[in-house]
Design an enzyme around this catalytic site. Structure first.
Site, PDB file in Angstrom:
ATOM      1  CD  GLU A 193       7.395  -1.342  -3.096  1.00  0.00           C
ATOM      2  OE1 GLU A 193       7.475  -0.510  -2.638  1.00  0.00           O
ATOM      3  OE2 GLU A 193       7.342  -2.279  -2.834  1.00  0.00           O
ATOM      4  CG  ASP A 194       7.076   2.765   0.394  1.00  0.00           C
ATOM      5  OD1 ASP A 194       7.362   1.613  -0.577  1.00  0.00           O
ATOM      6  OD2 ASP A 194       5.956   2.178   1.132  1.00  0.00           O
ATOM      7  CE  LYS A 214      -2.546  -2.367   3.596  1.00  0.00           C
ATOM      8  NZ  LYS A 214      -3.215  -2.095   4.655  1.00  0.00           N
ATOM      9  N   GLY A 215       2.386   1.245   0.306  1.00  0.00           N
ATOM     10  CA  GLY A 215       2.749   2.441   1.228  1.00  0.00           C
ATOM     11  C   GLY A 215       2.540   3.262  -0.346  1.00  0.00           C
ATOM     12  CG  ASP A 267       2.395   0.128   7.574  1.00  0.00           C
ATOM     13  OD1 ASP A 267       3.628   0.168   6.774  1.00  0.00           O
ATOM     14  OD2 ASP A 267       1.710  -0.322   8.042  1.00  0.00           O
ATOM     15  CE  LYS A 281      14.538   1.850   6.000  1.00  0.00           C
ATOM     16  NZ  LYS A 281      14.478   0.962   7.477  1.00  0.00           N
ATOM     17  NE  ARG A 289      -0.044   1.825   5.879  1.00  0.00           N
ATOM     18  CZ  ARG A 289       0.730   0.885   4.705  1.00  0.00           C
ATOM     19  NH1 ARG A 289       1.483   1.491   4.065  1.00  0.00           N
ATOM     20  NH2 ARG A 289       0.589  -0.094   4.894  1.00  0.00           N
ATOM     21  CG  PHE A 323      11.035   1.615  11.372  1.00  0.00           C
ATOM     22  CD1 PHE A 323      11.014  -0.225  10.969  1.00  0.00           C
ATOM     23  CD2 PHE A 323      10.311   2.047  11.574  1.00  0.00           C
ATOM     24  CE1 PHE A 323       9.901  -0.389  10.498  1.00  0.00           C
ATOM     25  CE2 PHE A 323       9.004   1.649  11.432  1.00  0.00           C
ATOM     26  CZ  PHE A 323       8.940   0.030  10.758  1.00  0.00           C
ATOM     27  CB  VAL A 324      11.680   6.267   7.642  1.00  0.00           C
ATOM     28  CG1 VAL A 324      12.983   6.663   7.669  1.00  0.00           C
ATOM     29  CG2 VAL A 324      12.226   4.831   6.532  1.00  0.00           C
ATOM     30  CG  ASP A 342      14.502  -2.751   4.403  1.00  0.00           C
ATOM     31  OD1 ASP A 342      15.262  -3.149   4.365  1.00  0.00           O
ATOM     32  OD2 ASP A 342      13.850  -2.580   5.372  1.00  0.00           O
TER      33      ASP A 342
HETATM   34  C1  PRP Z   1       7.119  -2.052   2.075  1.00  0.00           C
HETATM   35  C2  PRP Z   1       7.673  -1.559   1.086  1.00  0.00           C
HETATM   36  C3  PRP Z   1       8.081  -2.889  -0.386  1.00  0.00           C
HETATM   37  C4  PRP Z   1       8.415  -3.616   0.881  1.00  0.00           C
HETATM   38  C5  PRP Z   1      10.541  -3.571   0.761  1.00  0.00           C
HETATM   39  O1  PRP Z   1       5.875  -2.564   1.775  1.00  0.00           O
HETATM   40  O2  PRP Z   1       6.447  -1.025   0.489  1.00  0.00           O
HETATM   41  O3  PRP Z   1       7.169  -3.186  -0.534  1.00  0.00           O
HETATM   42  O4  PRP Z   1       8.286  -3.343   1.718  1.00  0.00           O
HETATM   43  O5  PRP Z   1      10.956  -3.858   1.778  1.00  0.00           O
HETATM   44  P1  PRP Z   1      11.993  -4.799   0.880  1.00  0.00           P
HETATM   45  O6  PRP Z   1      13.302  -4.319  -0.142  1.00  0.00           O
HETATM   46  O7  PRP Z   1      12.893  -5.504   2.034  1.00  0.00           O
HETATM   47  O8  PRP Z   1      11.154  -6.280   0.289  1.00  0.00           O
HETATM   48  P2  PRP Z   1       5.304  -3.062   2.984  1.00  0.00           P
HETATM   49  O9  PRP Z   1       5.716  -4.918   3.423  1.00  0.00           O
HETATM   50  O10 PRP Z   1       6.208  -2.584   4.135  1.00  0.00           O
HETATM   51  O11 PRP Z   1       3.722  -3.273   3.077  1.00  0.00           O
HETATM   52  P3  PRP Z   1       3.320  -1.758   2.693  1.00  0.00           P
HETATM   53  O12 PRP Z   1       3.159  -1.598   1.521  1.00  0.00           O
HETATM   54  O13 PRP Z   1       1.541  -2.695   2.371  1.00  0.00           O
HETATM   55  O14 PRP Z   1       3.690  -1.204   4.503  1.00  0.00           O
END
Ligand code: PRP
Length: 178
Positions: free
Chosen positions: A98-99, A42-43, A158, A130, A164, A151-152, A102
């Site tokens: 993507e937001d 969702k982010g 979120d 990151k 969010r 952690f942001v 990680d």
């Molecule tokens: C976050 C972000 C990416 C993913 C990145 O989503 O939006 O999709 O994590 O992490 P990674 O590089 O370790 O795979 P999240 O699963 O938190 O879902 P959300 O966007 O619904 O909060």
């Protein structure tokens, strides 16, 4: 909204200025053809809506839901599609929006999945990167900001579904007292 208890890492003004630059750059890189912007829920929906409006050309937008388990702890996170795309990608220029990147587990999986749908091109734009946390290789063509391993939250990101809707990207190394 803003939360005075949380330190700001990247202000709303800096986010919006960088998105305007990305919109100009990406538009110049894709002068012709269909450009499909795919938001990973969702982010990234906050970033997608601002970036799409910063573009200087027509775009299609579509949404994909992903859930990931085990990410960040091992290199073998399990990724599942919870909502698939509505639009075919065959022959299209595709930009995954993507937001944050990680561990890279989510995008590494998605790149392999979407390559099988025969797009003309497939690239990633991520507002935040990151790089210190990477477990799987991912080539991110367009990066808004490289950030340290903190952690942001905010601007789509979120903690337990909260924060969010903050305008700024803030640091939440510890859950603040309420
Ligand atoms: C976050 C972000 C990416 C993913 C990145 O989503 O939006 O999709 O994590 O992490 P990674 O590089 O370790 O795979 P999240 O699963 O938190 O879902 P959300 O966007 O619904 O909060």
């Amino acid at each position: 909204m803003t939360d005075p208890k949380l330190p700001v890492l990247i202000s709303a003004a800096k986010i919006q200025a960088r998105i305007r630059e990305l919109g100009e750059q990406i538009s110049a890189d894709y002068p012709n053809g269909h450009l499909h912007m795919i938001c990973i829920l969702k982010g990234a929906c906050f970033f997608l809506t601002d970036l799409a409006r910063a573009m200087k050309r027509d775009v299609f937008v579509d949404f994909m839901g992903i859930s990931t388990y085990g990410r960040g702890k091992t290199s073998s996170g399990e990724v599942k599609v919870t909502k698939d795309l509505d639009i075919e990608l065959e022959g299209a220029d595709v930009l995954i929006v993507e937001d944050i990147v990680d561990s890279g587990v989510t995008l590494n999986y998605l790149m392999h999945l979407l390559e099988q749908r025969n797009p003309k091109s497939l690239r990633i734009v991520a507002l935040l990167d990151k790089p210190e946390r990477r477990l799987r290789p991912v080539h991110v063509t367009y990066v808004g900001f490289r950030i340290p391993d903190r952690f942001v939250v905010g601007y789509g990101l979120d903690y337990a579904e909260k924060y969010r809707n903050l305008d700024d990207i803030c640091v939440l190394d510890e859950e603040p007292a309420t």
